[in-house]
Design a protein around this motif. Structure first.
Motif, PDB file in Angstrom:
ATOM      1  N   VAL A 123       0.840  -1.198   0.000  1.00 54.58           N
ATOM      2  CA  VAL A 123       0.000   0.000   0.000  1.00 54.58           C
ATOM      3  C   VAL A 123       0.880   1.255   0.000  1.00 54.58           C
ATOM      4  N   SER A 124       1.909   1.251   0.835  1.00 58.84           N
ATOM      5  CA  SER A 124       2.805   2.411   0.921  1.00 58.84           C
ATOM      6  C   SER A 124       3.553   2.631  -0.384  1.00 58.84           C
ATOM      7  N   ALA A 125       4.018   1.551  -0.998  1.00 51.72           N
ATOM      8  CA  ALA A 125       4.747   1.665  -2.262  1.00 51.72           C
ATOM      9  C   ALA A 125       3.839   2.212  -3.355  1.00 51.72           C
ATOM     10  N   MET A 126       2.586   1.743  -3.391  1.00 53.00           N
ATOM     11  CA  MET A 126       1.639   2.239  -4.382  1.00 53.00           C
ATOM     12  C   MET A 126       1.344   3.721  -4.144  1.00 53.00           C
ATOM     13  N   THR A 127       1.116   4.098  -2.900  1.00 54.28           N
ATOM     14  CA  THR A 127       0.819   5.493  -2.583  1.00 54.28           C
ATOM     15  C   THR A 127       1.953   6.399  -3.038  1.00 54.28           C
ATOM     16  N   ALA A 128       3.180   5.983  -2.776  1.00 59.24           N
ATOM     17  CA  ALA A 128       4.337   6.775  -3.187  1.00 59.24           C
ATOM     18  C   ALA A 128       4.488   6.790  -4.699  1.00 59.24           C
ATOM     19  N   GLY A 129       4.195   5.647  -5.335  1.00 63.87           N
ATOM     20  CA  GLY A 129       4.315   5.565  -6.788  1.00 63.87           C
ATOM     21  C   GLY A 129       3.311   6.442  -7.515  1.00 63.87           C
ATOM     22  N   VAL A 130       2.035   6.369  -7.099  1.00 62.53           N
ATOM     23  CA  VAL A 130       1.025   7.205  -7.767  1.00 62.53           C
ATOM     24  C   VAL A 130       1.285   8.682  -7.501  1.00 62.53           C
ATOM     25  N   GLY A 131       1.846   8.972  -6.329  1.00 58.90           N
ATOM     26  CA  GLY A 131       2.134  10.355  -5.985  1.00 58.90           C
ATOM     27  C   GLY A 131       3.118  11.005  -6.934  1.00 58.90           C
ATOM     28  N   GLN A 132       4.028  10.223  -7.500  1.00 55.49           N
ATOM     29  CA  GLN A 132       5.012  10.794  -8.422  1.00 55.49           C
ATOM     30  C   GLN A 132       4.343  11.293  -9.696  1.00 55.49           C
ATOM     31  N   TRP A 133       3.380  10.523 -10.217  1.00 54.82           N
ATOM     32  CA  TRP A 133       2.683  10.956 -11.435  1.00 54.82           C
ATOM     33  C   TRP A 133       1.698  12.081 -11.129  1.00 54.82           C
ATOM     34  N   GLU A 134       1.016  11.981  -9.987  1.00 54.50           N
ATOM     35  CA  GLU A 134       0.047  13.019  -9.635  1.00 54.50           C
ATOM     36  C   GLU A 134       0.729  14.358  -9.377  1.00 54.50           C
ATOM     37  N   ALA A 135       1.972  14.323  -8.916  1.00 62.67           N
ATOM     38  CA  ALA A 135       2.705  15.560  -8.674  1.00 62.67           C
ATOM     39  C   ALA A 135       3.108  16.247  -9.976  1.00 62.67           C
ATOM     40  N   ALA A 136       3.127  15.464 -11.070  1.00 68.38           N
ATOM     41  CA  ALA A 136       3.549  16.012 -12.359  1.00 68.38           C
ATOM     42  C   ALA A 136       2.419  16.702 -13.105  1.00 68.38           C
ATOM     43  N   THR A 137       1.176  16.287 -12.845  1.00 65.21           N
ATOM     44  CA  THR A 137       0.031  16.884 -13.539  1.00 65.21           C
ATOM     45  C   THR A 137      -1.235  16.717 -12.703  1.00 65.21           C
ATOM     46  N   THR A 138      -2.091  17.713 -12.757  1.00 64.66           N
ATOM     47  CA  THR A 138      -3.377  17.629 -12.061  1.00 64.66           C
ATOM     48  C   THR A 138      -4.404  16.875 -12.886  1.00 64.66           C
ATOM     49  N   LYS A 139      -4.034  16.432 -14.075  1.00 64.37           N
ATOM     50  CA  LYS A 139      -4.962  15.748 -14.969  1.00 64.37           C
ATOM     51  C   LYS A 139      -4.977  14.243 -14.780  1.00 64.37           C
ATOM     52  N   VAL A 140      -4.176  13.743 -13.840  1.00 64.47           N
ATOM     53  CA  VAL A 140      -4.143  12.315 -13.529  1.00 64.47           C
ATOM     54  C   VAL A 140      -4.370  12.141 -12.038  1.00 64.47           C
ATOM     55  N   ASN A 141      -5.295  11.262 -11.674  1.00 68.78           N
ATOM     56  CA  ASN A 141      -5.564  11.027 -10.258  1.00 68.78           C
ATOM     57  C   ASN A 141      -5.882   9.563 -10.011  1.00 68.78           C
ATOM     58  N   PHE A 142      -5.089   8.936  -9.135  1.00 67.57           N
ATOM     59  CA  PHE A 142      -5.319   7.556  -8.708  1.00 67.57           C
ATOM     60  C   PHE A 142      -5.978   7.579  -7.330  1.00 67.57           C
ATOM     61  N   THR A 143      -6.926   6.680  -7.103  1.00 66.92           N
ATOM     62  CA  THR A 143      -7.606   6.603  -5.813  1.00 66.92           C
ATOM     63  C   THR A 143      -7.620   5.163  -5.315  1.00 66.92           C
ATOM     64  N   HIS A 144      -7.059   4.953  -4.128  1.00 64.76           N
ATOM     65  CA  HIS A 144      -7.082   3.635  -3.499  1.00 64.76           C
ATOM     66  C   HIS A 144      -8.429   3.460  -2.796  1.00 64.76           C
ATOM     67  N   MET A 206       7.147   0.925  -8.492  1.00 64.05           N
ATOM     68  CA  MET A 206       5.708   1.013  -8.711  1.00 64.05           C
ATOM     69  C   MET A 206       5.365   2.181  -9.638  1.00 64.05           C
ATOM     70  N   ALA A 207       6.102   3.276  -9.555  1.00 64.54           N
ATOM     71  CA  ALA A 207       5.859   4.394 -10.469  1.00 64.54           C
ATOM     72  C   ALA A 207       6.162   3.986 -11.907  1.00 64.54           C
ATOM     73  N   HIS A 208       7.193   3.170 -12.102  1.00 68.05           N
ATOM     74  CA  HIS A 208       7.484   2.641 -13.444  1.00 68.05           C
ATOM     75  C   HIS A 208       6.293   1.843 -13.959  1.00 68.05           C
ATOM     76  N   GLU A 209       5.789   0.925 -13.141  1.00 69.89           N
ATOM     77  CA  GLU A 209       4.658   0.104 -13.576  1.00 69.89           C
ATOM     78  C   GLU A 209       3.412   0.962 -13.806  1.00 69.89           C
ATOM     79  N   LEU A 210       3.203   1.961 -12.969  1.00 71.21           N
ATOM     80  CA  LEU A 210       2.054   2.849 -13.150  1.00 71.21           C
ATOM     81  C   LEU A 210       2.203   3.685 -14.416  1.00 71.21           C
TER      82      LEU A 210
END
Length: 274
Positions: A123-144, A206-210
């Motif tokens: 869960v922590s790895a996923m949260t950190a991974g999605v955060g990298q993409w979400e920090a780059a653009t407001t047009k992408v949002n992942f929700t657990h 995880m950011a790579h896979e995402l």
């Protein structure tokens, strides 16, 4: 994602035909036909099959059926074009393989409780991974969606994709593309390998896979990498980036920790907006 990268390859019409094989340091030879290219039957026999249900190609990408694998094979033996730019997006039938604007803002996922003692770490790895993409653009949002974790499979229609455990050591993790059918929309993770990957942090893996789930291809399929060619079904978004999070370090990459670069961030903004 396999580490170290193990691939089988054969020269085909001036290109390279490559598939993911064993989680070992050296690649085994693929039997070839008289013209130097493996037949489809030989190619299929040499390709790792995840849970005996889905083929895995390009290190961490699923090919769900024999038909999809055949399409992949046919692309591999075709002559490549000369497009040389980009952090690259996958292409399907001549179109970018991406989520719609509304869907990109609602990429819901679950994390299977079958990870057991490793659940919180994944869960922590996923949260950190999605955060990298979400920090780059407001047009992408992942929700657990934590309420779906107890029934976290591809059959759960309450989420877009599932994150599930795998016991294979053929790869650390593998993902899917936006065009994948719902039955293939899962990220499979070997939790033990995820947390024992040296300089590759769980967040970056995880950011790579995402990145794949957003439509991004491996950067090293580009001619500039000089190795690990996959195919030409991609479109350029930014200049070639040997340090990209989507570039395997062992494929002539220049990053030793698989971290996200400014060009990766520019690439996701180019595809989805800023």
């Amino acid at each position: 994602m396999s580490r170290p990268l193990a691939r089988t390859a054969a020269a085909v019409a001036g290109t390279t035909l490559a598939v993911s094989t064993a989680f070992v340091a050296t690649a085994a030879a693929v039997p070839t036909s008289t013209d130097g290219a493996p037949s489809f039957q030989e190619f299929r026999a040499s390709t790792f099959k995840d849970f005996d249900t889905q083929y895995i190609v390009n290190g961490d990408e699923p090919a769900a059926t024999d038909g999809v694998l055949r399409q992949f094979y046919d692309t591999m033996v075709a002559q490549p074009d000369t497009d040389v730019d980009g952090l690259i997006v996958n292409r399907v039938n001549g179109q970018d393989d991406k989520w719609s604007a509304s869907q990109a803002l609602n990429l819901t996922y679950c994390v299977s409780t079958k990870f057991g003692a490793d659940y919180s770490r994944v869960v922590s790895a996923m949260t950190a991974g999605v955060g990298q993409w979400e920090a780059a653009t407001t047009k992408v949002n992942f929700t657990h969606v934590t309420t779906q974790d107890g029934s976290c499979t591809t059959r759960n229609n309450a989420i877009v994709f599932s994150v599930e455990p795998t016991r294979t050591t053929q790869y650390i993790a593998r993902a899917f593309f936006p065009s994948s059918p719902k039955s293939s929309r899962n990220v499979l993770v070997n939790a033990a390998s995820l947390y024992n990957a040296g300089s590759w942090t769980p967040s970056n893996i995880m950011a790579h896979e995402l990145g794949h789930t957003l439509g991004f291809r491996h950067e090293h399929t580009r001619p500039e990498a000089g190795t690990c060619f996959e195919d030409n079904n991609w479109r350029a978004l930014t200049p070639y980036d040997s340090a990209s999070i989507m570039h395997y370090p062992q494929c002539n990459g220049t990053s030793d920790d698989l971290s996200m670069t400014d060009q990766d961030r520019a690439g996701v903004r180019a595809l989805y907006g800023s």
